[in-house]
Design a protein around this motif. Sequence first.
Motif, short mmCIF file in Angstrom:
data_model
loop_
_atom_site.label_atom_id
_atom_site.label_comp_id
_atom_site.label_asym_id
_atom_site.label_seq_id
_atom_site.Cartn_x
_atom_site.Cartn_y
_atom_site.Cartn_z
N ILE A 171 -107.02 50.77 66.72
CA ILE A 171 -107.68 49.93 65.78
C ILE A 171 -106.77 49.80 64.47
CG2 ILE A 171 -109.45 49.79 63.98
CD1 ILE A 171 -111.45 50.90 66.40
N ASN A 172 -106.00 50.84 64.06
CA ASN A 172 -105.15 50.86 63.13
C ASN A 172 -104.10 49.87 63.47
OD1 ASN A 172 -103.83 51.58 60.62
ND2 ASN A 172 -102.86 53.17 61.29
N LEU A 173 -103.61 49.95 64.55
CA LEU A 173 -102.58 49.21 65.14
C LEU A 173 -102.81 47.47 64.96
CD1 LEU A 173 -99.62 48.85 66.58
CD2 LEU A 173 -100.82 48.70 68.82
N ILE A 174 -104.11 47.11 65.20
CA ILE A 174 -104.73 45.96 65.36
C ILE A 174 -104.83 45.55 63.86
CG2 ILE A 174 -106.71 44.57 65.82
CD1 ILE A 174 -107.24 46.36 68.30
N ASN A 175 -105.31 46.34 63.03
CA ASN A 175 -105.46 46.09 61.82
C ASN A 175 -103.92 45.86 60.80
OD1 ASN A 175 -108.19 45.91 62.02
ND2 ASN A 175 -108.42 47.97 61.22
N THR A 176 -103.07 46.54 61.04
CA THR A 176 -102.08 46.42 60.43
C THR A 176 -100.91 45.52 61.01
OG1 THR A 176 -100.92 48.26 62.04
CG2 THR A 176 -101.61 48.98 59.65
N ASN A 177 -101.18 45.17 62.34
CA ASN A 177 -100.46 44.16 62.80
C ASN A 177 -101.00 42.78 62.13
OD1 ASN A 177 -98.33 43.70 64.89
ND2 ASN A 177 -99.79 42.18 65.84
N TRP A 178 -101.80 42.56 61.51
CA TRP A 178 -102.04 41.32 60.92
C TRP A 178 -100.89 41.05 59.49
CZ3 TRP A 178 -104.47 37.61 62.50
CH2 TRP A 178 -105.69 37.70 63.13
N ILE A 179 -100.17 42.21 59.34
CA ILE A 179 -99.09 42.04 58.31
C ILE A 179 -97.98 41.04 58.89
CG2 ILE A 179 -97.33 43.08 57.15
CD1 ILE A 179 -99.07 45.62 57.16
N ARG A 180 -97.62 41.68 60.47
CA ARG A 180 -96.51 40.76 60.94
C ARG A 180 -96.95 39.35 61.31
NH1 ARG A 180 -93.98 44.40 65.33
NH2 ARG A 180 -96.19 44.32 66.19
N THR A 181 -98.33 39.35 61.82
CA THR A 181 -98.75 37.80 62.13
C THR A 181 -98.75 36.94 61.11
OG1 THR A 181 -100.27 39.12 63.82
CG2 THR A 181 -100.84 37.12 63.28
N SER A 182 -98.99 37.31 59.85
CA SER A 182 -99.22 36.59 58.60
C SER A 182 -97.76 36.34 58.37
CB SER A 182 -99.69 37.24 57.42
OG SER A 182 -101.12 37.72 57.89
N LEU A 183 -96.78 37.25 58.21
CA LEU A 183 -95.42 37.10 58.03
C LEU A 183 -94.83 36.10 58.67
CD1 LEU A 183 -94.30 40.48 56.86
CD2 LEU A 183 -94.60 38.61 55.28
N TRP A 184 -95.02 36.13 60.05
CA TRP A 184 -94.31 34.98 61.06
C TRP A 184 -95.12 33.65 60.73
CZ3 TRP A 184 -93.19 39.57 64.28
CH2 TRP A 184 -91.86 39.48 64.79
N ILE A 185 -96.17 33.69 60.44
CA ILE A 185 -96.57 32.56 59.97
C ILE A 185 -95.85 31.83 58.65
CG2 ILE A 185 -98.96 31.11 59.23
CD1 ILE A 185 -100.42 32.94 61.12
N ILE A 186 -96.02 32.65 57.92
CA ILE A 186 -95.20 32.24 56.78
C ILE A 186 -93.84 31.84 57.06
CG2 ILE A 186 -94.28 33.13 54.37
CD1 ILE A 186 -96.84 34.81 54.29
N LYS A 187 -93.12 32.62 57.83
CA LYS A 187 -91.66 32.36 58.40
C LYS A 187 -91.63 31.00 58.88
CE LYS A 187 -87.66 34.29 60.31
NZ LYS A 187 -87.17 33.50 61.48
N SER A 188 -92.57 30.82 59.91
CA SER A 188 -92.64 29.33 60.49
C SER A 188 -92.75 28.27 59.64
CB SER A 188 -93.90 29.28 61.63
OG SER A 188 -93.70 30.56 62.52
N ILE A 189 -93.53 28.59 58.52
CA ILE A 189 -93.92 27.60 57.58
C ILE A 189 -92.76 27.02 57.04
CG2 ILE A 189 -94.88 26.59 55.61
CD1 ILE A 189 -97.53 28.26 56.78
N ALA A 190 -91.87 28.17 56.39
CA ALA A 190 -90.59 28.23 55.48
C ALA A 190 -89.40 27.49 56.59
CB ALA A 190 -90.42 29.62 55.00
N SER A 191 -89.53 27.91 57.61
CA SER A 191 -88.53 27.54 58.44
C SER A 191 -88.68 25.67 58.91
CB SER A 191 -88.22 27.95 59.93
OG SER A 191 -88.28 29.39 59.81
N TYR A 192 -90.06 25.62 59.06
CA TYR A 192 -90.43 24.01 59.13
C TYR A 192 -89.64 23.31 57.98
CZ TYR A 192 -92.96 19.53 59.05
OH TYR A 192 -93.11 18.38 58.82
N TYR A 193 -90.11 23.87 56.57
CA TYR A 193 -89.78 23.21 55.50
C TYR A 193 -88.33 23.11 55.39
CZ TYR A 193 -94.21 22.00 53.91
OH TYR A 193 -95.80 21.44 53.89
N LEU A 194 -87.52 24.14 55.70
CA LEU A 194 -86.18 24.22 55.61
C LEU A 194 -85.54 23.05 56.55
CD1 LEU A 194 -83.55 25.44 54.55
CD2 LEU A 194 -83.63 26.89 56.75
N LEU A 195 -86.12 23.01 57.86
CA LEU A 195 -85.86 22.04 58.75
C LEU A 195 -86.04 20.54 58.31
CD1 LEU A 195 -84.73 21.48 61.83
CD2 LEU A 195 -87.21 21.36 62.18
#
Length: 139
Positions: free
Chosen positions: A111-135
Amino acid sequence: MNEIIIINFLITLMMMGVIIITQIVNYPLFLQINHNDFKNYHGEYVKRITYIAMPLMSIELLLSGLLIANIPNKFSIIIFIVISLIFISTIFIQVPIHKEIENKYNELSIINLINTNWIRTSLWIIKSIASYYLLKELV
């Protein structure tokens, strides 16, 4: 440099897909595995996901360094910071939790793994948005 921007965007989208599937499908299914089968299942999962994630994450880190060195704008800075935070989270949060559960089923750790993995999930979404705008801005 356009090729690097495009490759960064595509690999970022791939990793965003991997992390979303991990977050919504794979990690919650850890809670459903028979406790006697968990050690083998988890070991196979870690081995197989590492073959996918580690090369792509390494390429992302390399590309983010190239981007910030050659295009020092707000999007490349965000991309570099975010991939750095993803590595920090992976190394200092998710990997230790995987080590905790590699030999024995532990519901609270999963459960801790699931909950803390939202950190990486959110960060990859942010990275995808920033990468899109850079593109969008530079290609």
